[in-house]
Write a protein that holds these residues in place. Structure first.
Motif, PDB file in Angstrom:
ATOM      1  N   TYR A 173     -57.727 -14.344 -52.339  1.00 51.69           N
ATOM      2  CA  TYR A 173     -56.487 -14.612 -51.601  1.00 51.69           C
ATOM      3  C   TYR A 173     -55.600 -13.377 -51.590  1.00 51.69           C
ATOM      4  O   TYR A 173     -55.005 -13.036 -50.568  1.00 51.69           O
ATOM      5  CB  TYR A 173     -55.750 -15.796 -52.226  1.00 51.69           C
ATOM      6  CG  TYR A 173     -54.717 -16.385 -51.301  1.00 51.69           C
ATOM      7  CD1 TYR A 173     -54.983 -17.559 -50.605  1.00 51.69           C
ATOM      8  CD2 TYR A 173     -53.485 -15.768 -51.099  1.00 51.69           C
ATOM      9  CE1 TYR A 173     -54.053 -18.104 -49.739  1.00 51.69           C
ATOM     10  CE2 TYR A 173     -52.552 -16.303 -50.238  1.00 51.69           C
ATOM     11  CZ  TYR A 173     -52.829 -17.468 -49.562  1.00 51.69           C
ATOM     12  OH  TYR A 173     -51.905 -17.992 -48.690  1.00 51.69           O
ATOM     13  N   TRP A 174     -55.494 -12.688 -52.721  1.00 46.24           N
ATOM     14  CA  TRP A 174     -54.698 -11.464 -52.805  1.00 46.24           C
ATOM     15  C   TRP A 174     -55.171 -10.439 -51.776  1.00 46.24           C
ATOM     16  O   TRP A 174     -54.357  -9.806 -51.086  1.00 46.24           O
ATOM     17  CB  TRP A 174     -54.787 -10.871 -54.214  1.00 46.24           C
ATOM     18  CG  TRP A 174     -53.701 -11.283 -55.144  1.00 46.24           C
ATOM     19  CD1 TRP A 174     -53.790 -12.164 -56.173  1.00 46.24           C
ATOM     20  CD2 TRP A 174     -52.347 -10.812 -55.141  1.00 46.24           C
ATOM     21  NE1 TRP A 174     -52.581 -12.287 -56.810  1.00 46.24           N
ATOM     22  CE2 TRP A 174     -51.673 -11.463 -56.201  1.00 46.24           C
ATOM     23  CE3 TRP A 174     -51.629  -9.921 -54.351  1.00 46.24           C
ATOM     24  CZ2 TRP A 174     -50.332 -11.241 -56.488  1.00 46.24           C
ATOM     25  CZ3 TRP A 174     -50.282  -9.695 -54.631  1.00 46.24           C
ATOM     26  CH2 TRP A 174     -49.655 -10.358 -55.691  1.00 46.24           C
ATOM     27  N   ILE A 175     -56.476 -10.242 -51.670  1.00 45.97           N
ATOM     28  CA  ILE A 175     -57.015  -9.225 -50.760  1.00 45.97           C
ATOM     29  C   ILE A 175     -56.652  -9.539 -49.319  1.00 45.97           C
ATOM     30  O   ILE A 175     -56.164  -8.673 -48.567  1.00 45.97           O
ATOM     31  CB  ILE A 175     -58.544  -9.118 -50.934  1.00 45.97           C
ATOM     32  CG1 ILE A 175     -58.879  -8.542 -52.315  1.00 45.97           C
ATOM     33  CG2 ILE A 175     -59.148  -8.237 -49.840  1.00 45.97           C
ATOM     34  CD1 ILE A 175     -60.345  -8.561 -52.651  1.00 45.97           C
ATOM     35  N   THR A 176     -56.874 -10.788 -48.899  1.00 45.75           N
ATOM     36  CA  THR A 176     -56.572 -11.140 -47.513  1.00 45.75           C
ATOM     37  C   THR A 176     -55.075 -11.117 -47.231  1.00 45.75           C
ATOM     38  O   THR A 176     -54.651 -10.738 -46.135  1.00 45.75           O
ATOM     39  CB  THR A 176     -57.130 -12.532 -47.182  1.00 45.75           C
ATOM     40  OG1 THR A 176     -56.552 -13.511 -48.063  1.00 45.75           O
ATOM     41  CG2 THR A 176     -58.649 -12.555 -47.339  1.00 45.75           C
ATOM     42  N   LEU A 177     -54.265 -11.485 -48.229  1.00 45.52           N
ATOM     43  CA  LEU A 177     -52.812 -11.467 -48.038  1.00 45.52           C
ATOM     44  C   LEU A 177     -52.283 -10.047 -47.896  1.00 45.52           C
ATOM     45  O   LEU A 177     -51.480  -9.760 -47.003  1.00 45.52           O
ATOM     46  CB  LEU A 177     -52.123 -12.174 -49.205  1.00 45.52           C
ATOM     47  CG  LEU A 177     -50.588 -12.152 -49.179  1.00 45.52           C
ATOM     48  CD1 LEU A 177     -50.068 -12.900 -47.962  1.00 45.52           C
ATOM     49  CD2 LEU A 177     -50.016 -12.767 -50.456  1.00 45.52           C
ATOM     50  N   VAL A 178     -52.732  -9.165 -48.789  1.00 47.25           N
ATOM     51  CA  VAL A 178     -52.280  -7.772 -48.717  1.00 47.25           C
ATOM     52  C   VAL A 178     -52.725  -7.135 -47.411  1.00 47.25           C
ATOM     53  O   VAL A 178     -51.964  -6.383 -46.768  1.00 47.25           O
ATOM     54  CB  VAL A 178     -52.820  -6.987 -49.938  1.00 47.25           C
ATOM     55  CG1 VAL A 178     -52.596  -5.491 -49.751  1.00 47.25           C
ATOM     56  CG2 VAL A 178     -52.140  -7.451 -51.210  1.00 47.25           C
ATOM     57  N   LEU A 179     -53.948  -7.426 -46.979  1.00 51.78           N
ATOM     58  CA  LEU A 179     -54.433  -6.882 -45.707  1.00 51.78           C
ATOM     59  C   LEU A 179     -53.575  -7.363 -44.542  1.00 51.78           C
ATOM     60  O   LEU A 179     -53.130  -6.557 -43.701  1.00 51.78           O
ATOM     61  CB  LEU A 179     -55.888  -7.300 -45.508  1.00 51.78           C
ATOM     62  CG  LEU A 179     -56.541  -6.862 -44.196  1.00 51.78           C
ATOM     63  CD1 LEU A 179     -56.619  -5.342 -44.127  1.00 51.78           C
ATOM     64  CD2 LEU A 179     -57.926  -7.471 -44.051  1.00 51.78           C
ATOM     65  N   SER A 180     -53.300  -8.677 -44.497  1.00 50.43           N
ATOM     66  CA  SER A 180     -52.530  -9.229 -43.385  1.00 50.43           C
ATOM     67  C   SER A 180     -51.088  -8.732 -43.389  1.00 50.43           C
ATOM     68  O   SER A 180     -50.552  -8.308 -42.346  1.00 50.43           O
ATOM     69  CB  SER A 180     -52.567 -10.758 -43.460  1.00 50.43           C
ATOM     70  OG  SER A 180     -51.805 -11.328 -42.409  1.00 50.43           O
ATOM     71  N   ALA A 181     -50.446  -8.769 -44.567  1.00 51.59           N
ATOM     72  CA  ALA A 181     -49.052  -8.313 -44.639  1.00 51.59           C
ATOM     73  C   ALA A 181     -48.940  -6.821 -44.372  1.00 51.59           C
ATOM     74  O   ALA A 181     -47.977  -6.361 -43.736  1.00 51.59           O
ATOM     75  CB  ALA A 181     -48.480  -8.650 -46.021  1.00 51.59           C
ATOM     76  N   GLY A 182     -49.919  -6.034 -44.856  1.00 51.62           N
ATOM     77  CA  GLY A 182     -49.892  -4.596 -44.597  1.00 51.62           C
ATOM     78  C   GLY A 182     -50.024  -4.287 -43.121  1.00 51.62           C
ATOM     79  O   GLY A 182     -49.336  -3.391 -42.591  1.00 51.62           O
ATOM     80  N   ILE A 183     -50.911  -5.002 -42.420  1.00 55.13           N
ATOM     81  CA  ILE A 183     -51.055  -4.794 -40.980  1.00 55.13           C
ATOM     82  C   ILE A 183     -49.769  -5.181 -40.255  1.00 55.13           C
ATOM     83  O   ILE A 183     -49.327  -4.493 -39.319  1.00 55.13           O
ATOM     84  CB  ILE A 183     -52.257  -5.610 -40.453  1.00 55.13           C
ATOM     85  CG1 ILE A 183     -53.559  -5.021 -40.988  1.00 55.13           C
ATOM     86  CG2 ILE A 183     -52.267  -5.624 -38.933  1.00 55.13           C
ATOM     87  CD1 ILE A 183     -54.781  -5.840 -40.637  1.00 55.13           C
ATOM     88  N   TRP A 184     -49.146  -6.291 -40.685  1.00 50.50           N
ATOM     89  CA  TRP A 184     -47.915  -6.729 -40.025  1.00 50.50           C
ATOM     90  C   TRP A 184     -46.805  -5.683 -40.208  1.00 50.50           C
ATOM     91  O   TRP A 184     -46.165  -5.252 -39.248  1.00 50.50           O
ATOM     92  CB  TRP A 184     -47.456  -8.069 -40.604  1.00 50.50           C
ATOM     93  CG  TRP A 184     -46.926  -9.010 -39.565  1.00 50.50           C
ATOM     94  CD1 TRP A 184     -47.558 -10.100 -39.049  1.00 50.50           C
ATOM     95  CD2 TRP A 184     -45.662  -8.934 -38.909  1.00 50.50           C
ATOM     96  NE1 TRP A 184     -46.771 -10.719 -38.113  1.00 50.50           N
ATOM     97  CE2 TRP A 184     -45.597 -10.020 -37.988  1.00 50.50           C
ATOM     98  CE3 TRP A 184     -44.583  -8.053 -38.975  1.00 50.50           C
ATOM     99  CZ2 TRP A 184     -44.500 -10.247 -37.167  1.00 50.50           C
ATOM    100  CZ3 TRP A 184     -43.474  -8.274 -38.146  1.00 50.50           C
ATOM    101  CH2 TRP A 184     -43.438  -9.357 -37.265  1.00 50.50           C
ATOM    102  N   GLY A 185     -46.592  -5.264 -41.469  1.00 48.30           N
ATOM    103  CA  GLY A 185     -45.523  -4.295 -41.711  1.00 48.30           C
ATOM    104  C   GLY A 185     -45.818  -2.938 -41.097  1.00 48.30           C
ATOM    105  O   GLY A 185     -44.920  -2.284 -40.537  1.00 48.30           O
ATOM    106  N   GLY A 186     -47.086  -2.494 -41.184  1.00 46.60           N
ATOM    107  CA  GLY A 186     -47.437  -1.198 -40.592  1.00 46.60           C
ATOM    108  C   GLY A 186     -47.328  -1.214 -39.086  1.00 46.60           C
ATOM    109  O   GLY A 186     -46.876  -0.229 -38.475  1.00 46.60           O
ATOM    110  N   GLY A 187     -47.732  -2.344 -38.459  1.00 47.12           N
ATOM    111  CA  GLY A 187     -47.606  -2.436 -37.007  1.00 47.12           C
ATOM    112  C   GLY A 187     -46.156  -2.452 -36.556  1.00 47.12           C
ATOM    113  O   GLY A 187     -45.802  -1.812 -35.549  1.00 47.12           O
ATOM    114  N   ALA A 188     -45.299  -3.179 -37.271  1.00 46.25           N
ATOM    115  CA  ALA A 188     -43.875  -3.194 -36.919  1.00 46.25           C
ATOM    116  C   ALA A 188     -43.265  -1.801 -37.047  1.00 46.25           C
ATOM    117  O   ALA A 188     -42.452  -1.384 -36.210  1.00 46.25           O
ATOM    118  CB  ALA A 188     -43.143  -4.186 -37.819  1.00 46.25           C
ATOM    119  N   PHE A 189     -43.672  -1.070 -38.080  1.00 44.87           N
ATOM    120  CA  PHE A 189     -43.173   0.295 -38.261  1.00 44.87           C
ATOM    121  C   PHE A 189     -43.647   1.209 -37.134  1.00 44.87           C
ATOM    122  O   PHE A 189     -42.897   2.057 -36.635  1.00 44.87           O
ATOM    123  CB  PHE A 189     -43.639   0.836 -39.612  1.00 44.87           C
ATOM    124  CG  PHE A 189     -43.286   2.271 -39.842  1.00 44.87           C
ATOM    125  CD1 PHE A 189     -41.979   2.658 -40.067  1.00 44.87           C
ATOM    126  CD2 PHE A 189     -44.282   3.251 -39.822  1.00 44.87           C
ATOM    127  CE1 PHE A 189     -41.652   4.000 -40.273  1.00 44.87           C
ATOM    128  CE2 PHE A 189     -43.964   4.574 -40.021  1.00 44.87           C
ATOM    129  CZ  PHE A 189     -42.647   4.959 -40.248  1.00 44.87           C
TER     130      PHE A 189
END
Length: 392
Positions: A108-124
């Motif tokens: 769960y940690w791996i998929t969460l970090v991947l999803s949140a990282g993509i969201w924050g990186g894309g917004a940036f």
């Protein structure tokens, strides 16, 4: 209360707790599993909410932001969302025995970090340098995602903190480095908001953990009290009420499957003479010691499928499912021999009489079977005691 009674109560209480430290460790494991179940139950909708928020932001700012970047961002989010959906599908399909924190928390940690990282990186990557309205819209959506994380991952505080940080911090840090006081002010406001959110996540996570632990402790206390209500304090066997409850269910089961059921009724010989021989107080203690030994002999002499208990005084009963009358008699003979061979200090020469009966087509209920075995027991007494009598 007599000293011996206090000792028995204390011993039984310690046995019910099951070595408290082991029980506490078991509760901690159960609480950890409860948190994991709560996480999976309440965060499934976050997969679709995350992608829907990104799609809505792209729709609102389609003419204002870099369209190729938006398409790449949505595609990357789609891949990460698909991975999370596959993980959730596997979780819901597997049995409860395989839903172990050691197996699922890391995934769960791996998929969460991947999803949140993509969201924050894309917004940036999308945030424009010269369009204040688009900047505010991007920050508004990132803050909304942060608020959603609090409700979705509340069972795990650090998951909440990490997901908020990955989504919110890239754009916030960028705004802090801008020359405009309004941009810096927005960034500071977001940081202040984040501080309150982080504090709320700690309190919410602690409250959930306490609720899970309290629930498990109440379940354990209920289990101990139920066991105490169904167990004979002196012998550790089932008491009369528990015996007949289990016996009734066993009788119905054997009757449904057309299996034979044998009943054994056991009574100690000349048990009341112990008080006359040793005096009231000493005789009471000696009699209790004998009954404890009888309980130990019975509990180690029968199968898990058998039902046995102390009906009262020096009288015990056993039910043997799927057992022939000849086999039941052999078992009863062995039990009589075991009792006669006990080293029941300070009492010598112990013996018991035992009646055996089996179900038959004309029998209507459990009490009929028990009464037949009881009559056989009295016949064993009349024939000289220390023997087995089989009902005709």
């Amino acid at each position: 209360m007599a000293p011996l009674s206090r000792q028995r109560n204390q011993a039984y209480f310690m046995n019910g707790l099951g070595h408290g430290q082991d029980q506490d460790e078991r509760i901690e494991q159960q609480v950890r599993a409860d948190r994991l179940h709560q996480l999976f139950r309440q965060s499934f909708a976050a997969i679709f909410g995350s992608y829907l928020a990104a799609a809505m932001l792209c729709w609102l700012c389609w003419d204002r932001l870099d369209q190729p970047i938006m398409l790449v961002w949505l595609a990357a989010l789609g891949v990460s969302s698909l991975l999370r959906i596959l993980m959730f599908m596997e979780w819901f399909r597997c049995p409860n025995s395989e839903r172990l924190p050691a197996r699922w928390e890391r995934r769960y940690w791996i998929t969460l970090v991947l999803s949140a990282g993509i969201w924050g990186g894309g917004a940036f990557a999308l945030i424009p340098t010269d369009d204040r309205l688009s900047q505010v819209l991007v920050m508004l959506f990132t803050v909304g995602m942060s608020v959603a994380a609090v409700s979705c991952y509340s069972a795990y505080r650090y998951m909440t903190v990490v997901s908020i940080s990955l989504v919110l911090m890239p754009c916030t840090v960028w705004l802090l480095l801008q020359p405009s006081s309004m941009q810096v002010g927005v960034a500071i406001a977001v940081l202040v908001f984040s501080t309150f959110v982080f504090s709320a996540t700690r309190k919410l996570s602690d409250a959930l953990e306490k609720a899970f632990r309290l629930t498990r402790q109440m379940e354990r206390a209920h289990s101990i009290s139920t066991r105490a209500a169904q167990t004979d304090e002196l012998t550790g066997l089932m008491n009369r009420r528990a015996f007949f409850e289990r016996a009734q269910a066993l009788y119905a089961q054997c009757r449904h499957h057309q299996q034979p059921l044998c009943a054994l009724m056991l009574d100690m010989d000349h048990f009341k003479q112990i008080n006359d021989t040793y005096g009231h107080q000493a005789g009471h203690q000696a009699g209790d010691q004998v009954l404890r030994q009888i309980g130990a002999v019975i509990s180690t002499s029968f199968r898990q499928a058998d039902v046995y208990g102390r009906l009262g005084g020096e009288e015990f009963a056993v039910l043997l499912p799927n057992t022939s009358l000849e086999t039941a008699r052999a078992i009863a003979e062995q039990l009589i021999a075991s009792i006669a061979g006990m080293a029941a200090e300070p009492v010598k020469g112990l013996s018991a009489s035992l009646g055996v009966a089996s179900t038959h087509p004309g029998q209507q209920d459990l009490h009929g079977l028990m009464n037949t075995a009881d009559k056989a027991l009295y016949r064993a007494k009349a024939l000289g005691r220390n023997q087995v009598a089989v009902a005709e």
